[in-house]
Design an enzyme around this catalytic site. Structure first.
Site, PDB file in Angstrom:
ATOM      1  N   TRP A 192      -9.239   9.153  -0.225  1.00  0.00           N
ATOM      2  CA  TRP A 192      -9.782   7.999   0.799  1.00  0.00           C
ATOM      3  C   TRP A 192     -10.962   7.692   0.361  1.00  0.00           C
ATOM      4  CZ3 TRP A 192      -6.217   5.974   3.527  1.00  0.00           C
ATOM      5  CH2 TRP A 192      -4.952   6.669   3.794  1.00  0.00           C
ATOM      6  N   ARG A 237      -0.705  16.600  12.689  1.00  0.00           N
ATOM      7  CA  ARG A 237       0.132  15.916  11.947  1.00  0.00           C
ATOM      8  C   ARG A 237       0.516  16.519  10.661  1.00  0.00           C
ATOM      9  NH1 ARG A 237      -5.145  13.811  12.208  1.00  0.00           N
ATOM     10  NH2 ARG A 237      -6.377  13.785  10.098  1.00  0.00           N
ATOM     11  N   SER A 276       2.658  11.062   7.750  1.00  0.00           N
ATOM     12  CA  SER A 276       3.287  11.914   6.662  1.00  0.00           C
ATOM     13  C   SER A 276       4.147  13.074   7.265  1.00  0.00           C
ATOM     14  CB  SER A 276       2.241  12.782   5.874  1.00  0.00           C
ATOM     15  OG  SER A 276       1.638  11.625   5.222  1.00  0.00           O
ATOM     16  N   TRP A 290       1.138  -1.281  -0.104  1.00  0.00           N
ATOM     17  CA  TRP A 290      -0.066  -0.048  -0.031  1.00  0.00           C
ATOM     18  C   TRP A 290       0.697   1.276   0.098  1.00  0.00           C
ATOM     19  CZ3 TRP A 290      -4.957   1.807   0.520  1.00  0.00           C
ATOM     20  CH2 TRP A 290      -5.043   3.025   0.815  1.00  0.00           C
ATOM     21  N   MET A 291       0.326   2.294  -0.714  1.00  0.00           N
ATOM     22  CA  MET A 291       1.017   3.647  -0.720  1.00  0.00           C
ATOM     23  C   MET A 291       0.005   4.618  -0.484  1.00  0.00           C
ATOM     24  SD  MET A 291       2.310   5.472  -4.239  1.00  0.00           S
ATOM     25  CE  MET A 291       4.158   5.084  -4.239  1.00  0.00           C
ATOM     26  N   ASN A 292       0.091   5.712   0.283  1.00  0.00           N
ATOM     27  CA  ASN A 292      -0.591   6.963   0.229  1.00  0.00           C
ATOM     28  C   ASN A 292       0.330   7.866   0.146  1.00  0.00           C
ATOM     29  OD1 ASN A 292      -1.033   5.748   3.305  1.00  0.00           O
ATOM     30  ND2 ASN A 292      -1.595   7.920   3.601  1.00  0.00           N
ATOM     31  N   ASP A 293       0.122   9.120   1.005  1.00  0.00           N
ATOM     32  CA  ASP A 293       0.753  10.445   0.769  1.00  0.00           C
ATOM     33  C   ASP A 293       1.956  10.532   0.228  1.00  0.00           C
ATOM     34  OD1 ASP A 293      -1.546  10.728   2.147  1.00  0.00           O
ATOM     35  OD2 ASP A 293      -0.845  11.815   3.938  1.00  0.00           O
ATOM     36  N   GLU A 309      -5.497  18.285   6.610  1.00  0.00           N
ATOM     37  CA  GLU A 309      -4.239  17.478   6.447  1.00  0.00           C
ATOM     38  C   GLU A 309      -3.365  17.862   5.617  1.00  0.00           C
ATOM     39  OE1 GLU A 309      -5.682  13.265   7.665  1.00  0.00           O
ATOM     40  OE2 GLU A 309      -6.296  13.524   5.504  1.00  0.00           O
TER      41      GLU A 309
HETATM   42  C1  FRU Z   1      -3.658  12.085   4.629  1.00  0.00           C
HETATM   43  C2  FRU Z   1      -3.241  11.250   6.018  1.00  0.00           C
HETATM   44  C3  FRU Z   1      -2.344  12.246   6.720  1.00  0.00           C
HETATM   45  C4  FRU Z   1      -1.742  10.982   7.682  1.00  0.00           C
HETATM   46  C5  FRU Z   1      -1.598  10.070   6.534  1.00  0.00           C
HETATM   47  C6  FRU Z   1      -1.725   8.477   7.322  1.00  0.00           C
HETATM   48  O1  FRU Z   1      -4.099  11.159   3.610  1.00  0.00           O
HETATM   49  O2  FRU Z   1      -4.357  10.975   6.742  1.00  0.00           O
HETATM   50  O3  FRU Z   1      -3.018  13.141   7.443  1.00  0.00           O
HETATM   51  O4  FRU Z   1      -0.423  11.523   8.035  1.00  0.00           O
HETATM   52  O5  FRU Z   1      -2.307   9.898   5.662  1.00  0.00           O
HETATM   53  O6  FRU Z   1      -1.102   7.520   6.659  1.00  0.00           O
END
Ligand code: FRU
Length: 501
Positions: free
Chosen positions: A306, A167, A99, A36-39, A223
């Site tokens: 998301w 965060r 992040s 998995w990858m996000n930010d 965020e």
């Molecule tokens: C944004 C977020 C950030 C958090 C990260 C967690 O997409 O919710 O606020 O640091 O993803 O994976």
């Protein structure tokens, strides 16, 4: 010293990425090495290369305990994976390294600042996350967490601000060599704010001020803030959660927001003048920017949202892509985005047509493909009668397609990926108001294997969406209700292989 948790992740990614073929990934967008990858995180230029870190759960195609994945690139299009940079292996980040950002210290080391997460059990059996800001220092490959972590916690926040929503620090260096950072936070009113901290050495940070307050205007929690100067303006970008829709400018759920204004450097006061969405499509979130050595402000976002993560089957080895790097500028109080100019270096197989006038479905020889860069200029084909609708369908075969369609009378441009092969009842359409006079519109569509990014009117707006349509669906067709005149230039974009250093 590398922890066992990080060693395990590094071993795992090295072994299991081998099961992923080059063709099953995007060609010139960064995707998760495995899992998995996000930010985007720590987007930076360090030691002669661009570095991109990312929110990463190597063991699964779902979000999980966050690590930082890592890749480097010479040109922002060909990425090479490096071993995972951070793992949740300390008491203050045992439930996740969220992040954050990166900068280069005067002694040449790279400094990372990220959010450390620890789950706090609640009486109802659930939990809340205590979020603090932490540091790690490294050489572009291996990073050591700072002995005095966390460097910012609830004690550094204004009264009433939440320690559970604190965060995504984004740091930068000022001209005088000192540092500032902005962090997303939630004040007592439950909406969002951006808090600013300063430091003389990058290690000791203290609260400076609340840079911007949401006051319930744009969603709730903000965020991933980023703050920079561009073309004489100050720009704050952030990704609000829980937005309410506002006409076609903002949609429900997780969105993107760009605030443009002026900045008083004496008092560090940001005065907002304009607001807009950053991307009007379906999949774009949590973007981060850098200033390149040649002075360009480049932005990359998580090419996902998301609210639409279930688009893809979860039994696949990777999930999550980054957007194309986008060159930013400000014109007339608006954020403009253009594809990174280096993309033009991948162009091949030019096909062009001028003044094609069509009234219904049209296919043009040489116009097809799933890795393309295509420019369209539209105008009415009949000066007396405005057309009702134009559409370009792509990733098309007899079963599937995705489309951008435009209705000049409403000036509305729509993306629709309902027939892209998805089996999920999630958001598949989105509409945007665009600037088009007399039915004239300029579009540039960039397709990689699993995505479509549309740049409208030379970057005045963008619409981005991922698609996981079978790759043999590579047809493109045009449709007009009424008469449309179109110029078209289309290139294929060369394949580039991923490499592991
Ligand atoms: C944004 C977020 C950030 C958090 C990260 C967690 O997409 O919710 O606020 O640091 O993803 O994976």
């Amino acid at each position: 010293m590398t922890s066992q948790t990080l060693r395990d992740a590094r071993k795992y990614e090295e072994v299991y990425e081998k099961n992923i073929s080059g063709e099953s990934r995007p060609a010139f967008h960064l995707s998760a090495r495995i899992g998995w990858m996000n930010d985007p995180n720590g987007f930076s230029y360090y030691d002669g290369k661009y570095h991109m870190f990312y929110q990463y759960h190597p063991y699964d195609c779902h979000w999980g305990p966050m690590h930082w994945g890592h890749a480097v690139s010479a040109d922002l299009l060909h990425w090479e994976y490096l071993p995972a940079a951070l793992a949740p292996d300390e008491s203050y980040d045992k439930d996740g390294c969220y992040s954050g950002s990166a900068l280069t210290l005067p002694d040449g080391r790279q400094l990372l600042m990220y959010t450390g997460v620890v789950r706090e059990p609640q009486k109802n059996g659930g939990f809340l996350e205590i979020q603090t800001q932490c540091l790690a220092v490294g050489d572009g490959r291996d990073y050591e967490k700072y002995a005095h972590n966390p460097v910012l916690d609830e004690k550094d926040l204004p009264k009433g601000s939440s320690r559970y929503d604190f965060r995504d620090p984004k740091m930068w260096q000022r001209a005088d060599g000192t540092y500032l950072c902005v962090v997303g936070n939630r004040p007592a009113d439950g909406s969002g704010q951006v808090v600013m901290f300063e430091s003389t050495d990058g290690f000791q940070w203290k609260f400076k001020k609340v840079l911007a307050e949401n006051q319930g205007r744009f969603g709730l929690m903000w965020e991933c803030p980023d703050f920079f100067f561009l073309d004489g303006k100050a720009v704050l970008i952030t990704s609000p959660q829980d937005m309410l829709p506002k006409e076609l400018e903002y949609h429900n759920g997780n969105g993107t927001l760009c605030l443009i204004g002026d900045y008083d450097k004496e008092t560090d006061t940001f005065t907002q003048q304009h607001d807009q969405s950053i991307d009007y499509g379906i999949d774009f979130y949590a973007p981060q920017t850098i200033l390149t050595p040649d002075g360009r402000r480049i932005m990359i976002g998580w090419m996902q949202n998301w609210d639409t993560c279930t688009l893809r089957n979860t039994d696949l080895p990777w999930f999550g892509q980054m957007s194309l790097p986008r060159e930013l500028s400000i014109k007339n109080g608006r954020l403009y985005q253009q594809p990174l100019r280096e993309l033009e270096g991948l162009r091949c197989n030019r096909a062009a047509y001028k003044n094609v006038v069509f009234h219904e479905t049209t296919v043009l020889p040489g116009i097809k493909g799933r890795r393309i860069d295509m420019e369209l200029s539209l105008a009415p084909g009949d000066a007396e009668r405005m057309y009702e609708k134009f559409a370009v369908r792509f990733a098309q075969n007899d079963r599937y397609y995705t489309a951008f369609s435009f209705r000049p009378k409403e000036s509305v441009l729509k993306i629709d990926r309902k027939f892209s092969g998805t089996r999920k009842a999630i958001i598949h359409q989105r509409r945007s108001l665009v600037n088009a006079k007399n039915g004239e519109l300029k579009l540039r569509l960039i397709l990689d294997r699993f995505s479509a990014e549309l740049f409208i009117n030379d970057g005045e707006q963008t619409m981005t969406a991922v698609i996981y349509t079978d790759l043999d669906a590579d047809g493109i067709s045009f449709y007009a209700d009424g008469s449309v005149r179109m110029d078209i230039v289309k290139f294929d974009l060369e394949e580039k292989e991923y490499e592991t250093v």
